[in-house]
Design an enzyme around this catalytic site. Structure first.
Site, PDB file in Angstrom:
ATOM      1  N   ARG A   1       0.826  -1.218   0.000  1.00  0.00           N
ATOM      2  CA  ARG A   1       0.000   0.000   0.000  1.00  0.00           C
ATOM      3  C   ARG A   1       0.855   1.261   0.000  1.00  0.00           C
ATOM      4  O   ARG A   1       0.485   2.263  -0.631  1.00  0.00           O
ATOM      5  CB  ARG A   1      -0.931  -0.008   1.217  1.00  0.00           C
TER       6      ARG A   1
ATOM      7  N   ARG B   1       1.214  12.632 -10.241  1.00  0.00           N
ATOM      8  CA  ARG B   1       1.102  14.091 -10.116  1.00  0.00           C
ATOM      9  C   ARG B   1       2.395  14.794 -10.540  1.00  0.00           C
ATOM     10  O   ARG B   1       2.342  15.888 -11.124  1.00  0.00           O
ATOM     11  CB  ARG B   1       0.760  14.478  -8.670  1.00  0.00           C
TER      12      ARG B   1
ATOM     13  N   HIS C   1       2.184  15.076 -14.090  1.00  0.00           N
ATOM     14  CA  HIS C   1       1.235  16.152 -14.421  1.00  0.00           C
ATOM     15  C   HIS C   1       1.898  17.519 -14.322  1.00  0.00           C
ATOM     16  O   HIS C   1       1.544  18.455 -15.032  1.00  0.00           O
ATOM     17  CB  HIS C   1       0.016  16.106 -13.482  1.00  0.00           C
TER      18      HIS C   1
ATOM     19  N   SER D   1       8.270   4.244   3.069  1.00  0.00           N
ATOM     20  CA  SER D   1       8.255   2.995   3.843  1.00  0.00           C
ATOM     21  C   SER D   1       8.007   3.312   5.312  1.00  0.00           C
ATOM     22  O   SER D   1       8.850   3.935   5.961  1.00  0.00           O
ATOM     23  CB  SER D   1       9.596   2.253   3.690  1.00  0.00           C
TER      24      SER D   1
ATOM     25  N   SER E   1       7.908   1.323   7.967  1.00  0.00           N
ATOM     26  CA  SER E   1       8.884   0.663   8.840  1.00  0.00           C
ATOM     27  C   SER E   1      10.312   1.102   8.543  1.00  0.00           C
ATOM     28  O   SER E   1      11.157   1.124   9.430  1.00  0.00           O
ATOM     29  CB  SER E   1       8.796  -0.860   8.643  1.00  0.00           C
ATOM     30  N   GLY E   2      10.573   1.418   7.285  1.00  0.00           N
ATOM     31  CA  GLY E   2      11.952   1.710   6.865  1.00  0.00           C
ATOM     32  C   GLY E   2      12.813   0.464   6.807  1.00  0.00           C
ATOM     33  O   GLY E   2      14.041   0.549   6.717  1.00  0.00           O
TER      34      GLY E   2
ATOM     35  N   SER F   1      -2.172   1.449   7.935  1.00  0.00           N
ATOM     36  CA  SER F   1      -3.134   2.297   7.207  1.00  0.00           C
ATOM     37  C   SER F   1      -2.953   3.785   7.499  1.00  0.00           C
ATOM     38  O   SER F   1      -2.955   4.613   6.586  1.00  0.00           O
ATOM     39  CB  SER F   1      -4.572   1.898   7.540  1.00  0.00           C
TER      40      SER F   1
ATOM     41  N   GLU G   1       0.036   5.094   5.701  1.00  0.00           N
ATOM     42  CA  GLU G   1      -0.163   5.131   4.242  1.00  0.00           C
ATOM     43  C   GLU G   1      -1.063   6.305   3.843  1.00  0.00           C
ATOM     44  O   GLU G   1      -0.795   6.987   2.846  1.00  0.00           O
ATOM     45  CB  GLU G   1      -0.739   3.780   3.773  1.00  0.00           C
TER      46      GLU G   1
ATOM     47  N   ASP H   1       0.619  14.868  -1.365  1.00  0.00           N
ATOM     48  CA  ASP H   1      -0.282  15.799  -2.061  1.00  0.00           C
ATOM     49  C   ASP H   1       0.001  17.241  -1.634  1.00  0.00           C
ATOM     50  O   ASP H   1      -0.132  18.175  -2.433  1.00  0.00           O
ATOM     51  CB  ASP H   1      -1.753  15.432  -1.829  1.00  0.00           C
TER      52      ASP H   1
HETATM   53  O1  LIG Z   1       1.146  -2.999   2.172  1.00  0.00           O
HETATM   54  C1  LIG Z   1       1.517  -2.765   3.288  1.00  0.00           C
HETATM   55  C2  LIG Z   1       0.684  -3.281   4.458  1.00  0.00           C
HETATM   56  O2  LIG Z   1      -0.677  -3.339   4.059  1.00  0.00           O
HETATM   57  C3  LIG Z   1       0.800  -2.543   5.745  1.00  0.00           C
HETATM   58  O3  LIG Z   1      -0.313  -1.707   6.040  1.00  0.00           O
HETATM   59  C4  LIG Z   1       2.779  -1.993   3.498  1.00  0.00           C
HETATM   60  O4  LIG Z   1       2.661  -0.727   2.909  1.00  0.00           O
HETATM   61  C5  LIG Z   1       3.949  -2.767   2.848  1.00  0.00           C
HETATM   62  O5  LIG Z   1       4.082  -3.996   3.474  1.00  0.00           O
HETATM   63  C6  LIG Z   1       5.253  -1.975   2.934  1.00  0.00           C
HETATM   64  O6  LIG Z   1       5.598  -1.744   4.280  1.00  0.00           O
HETATM   65  P1  LIG Z   1       6.440  -0.491   4.697  1.00  0.00           P
HETATM   66  O7  LIG Z   1       7.683  -0.489   3.821  1.00  0.00           O
HETATM   67  O8  LIG Z   1       6.783  -0.712   6.134  1.00  0.00           O
HETATM   68  O9  LIG Z   1       5.619   0.750   4.468  1.00  0.00           O
END
Ligand SMILES: O=C([C@H](O)CO)[C@H](O)[C@H](O)COP(=O)(O)O
Length: 187
Positions: A48, A59, A62, A88, A90-91, A151, A154, A162
């Site tokens: 995600r 964008r 764009h 990321s 978690s990194g 979530s 993200e 944005d």
């Molecule tokens: O898809 C993901 C999962 O649904 C967690 O909400 C994460 O975005 C994906 O696993 C990547 O993780 P991170 O690099 O820690 O953002």
């Protein structure tokens, strides 16, 4: 008793308002400068987080910038003067660590948006934008969200990216009409 979708939606918006209030006044400023100074911008993220990075790349295109999504069949190689931008929470996502290392070895700049600046990706990055949120294992910050896994991060990632777009629009005297001229016309 189960809550309505409307109440859940309102709760999510509240969480996002709180997350936005935790940003500092200069959040994303160095990143914006790096984007405008880069030859090309490569975005990367998994799952995600990766979807949010893709939305940002659209964008940037764009806005008339050269942006590519890492992993797409037609994405060219990165080189000195380019910027790799990683999202990321978690990194620590393995594939992204490898990309950051490779980009650094090729003399490209690396920027990271992450909850954890002390993470492996955060430590590799030239520019780190720290975002509030909860990593996907919810090992910390559980009080910030009722939502599952990453979530909140993200969503915050998309909102901040944005906001970066609005910042660039201001500095480049861009508007939605001009940007729409760069939108895909084969869809
Ligand atoms: O898809 C993901 C999962 O649904 C967690 O909400 C994460 O975005 C994906 O696993 C990547 O993780 P991170 O690099 O820690 O953002």
């Amino acid at each position: 008793m189960a809550q309505s979708i409307k109440r859940h939606a309102a709760h999510i918006v509240q969480e996002l308002e709180h997350a936005a209030s935790l940003l500092t006044e200069d959040t994303g400023e160095r990143l914006t400068e790096a984007i405008l100074g880069a030859g090309r911008i490569f975005v990367a993220g998994a799952g995600r987080s990766g979807l949010m990075m893709k939305a940002f790349a659209m964008r940037l295109v764009h806005l008339g910038l050269q942006a590519h999504v890492v992993g797409e069949t037609v994405t060219p190689g990165i080189t000195k003067g380019d910027l790799l931008l990683i999202g990321s929470g978690s990194g620590e996502t393995r594939t992204l660590i490898g990309m950051a290392e490779k980009a650094k070895a090729l003399d490209a700049d690396v920027a990271a948006l992450t909850i954890q600046p002390q993470s492996t990706i955060g430590a590799l990055a030239d520019i780190v934008v720290q975002l509030p949120g909860v990593p996907k294992d919810q090992a910390s910050g559980r009080d910030l969200t009722v939502q599952p896994m990453g979530s909140l991060f993200e969503q915050t990632l998309l909102v901040v990216l944005d906001a970066v777009i609005l910042r660039i629009m201001e500095s480049q005297h861009q508007n939605s009409g001009k940007m729409y001229g760069n939108h895909a016309n084969l869809e």
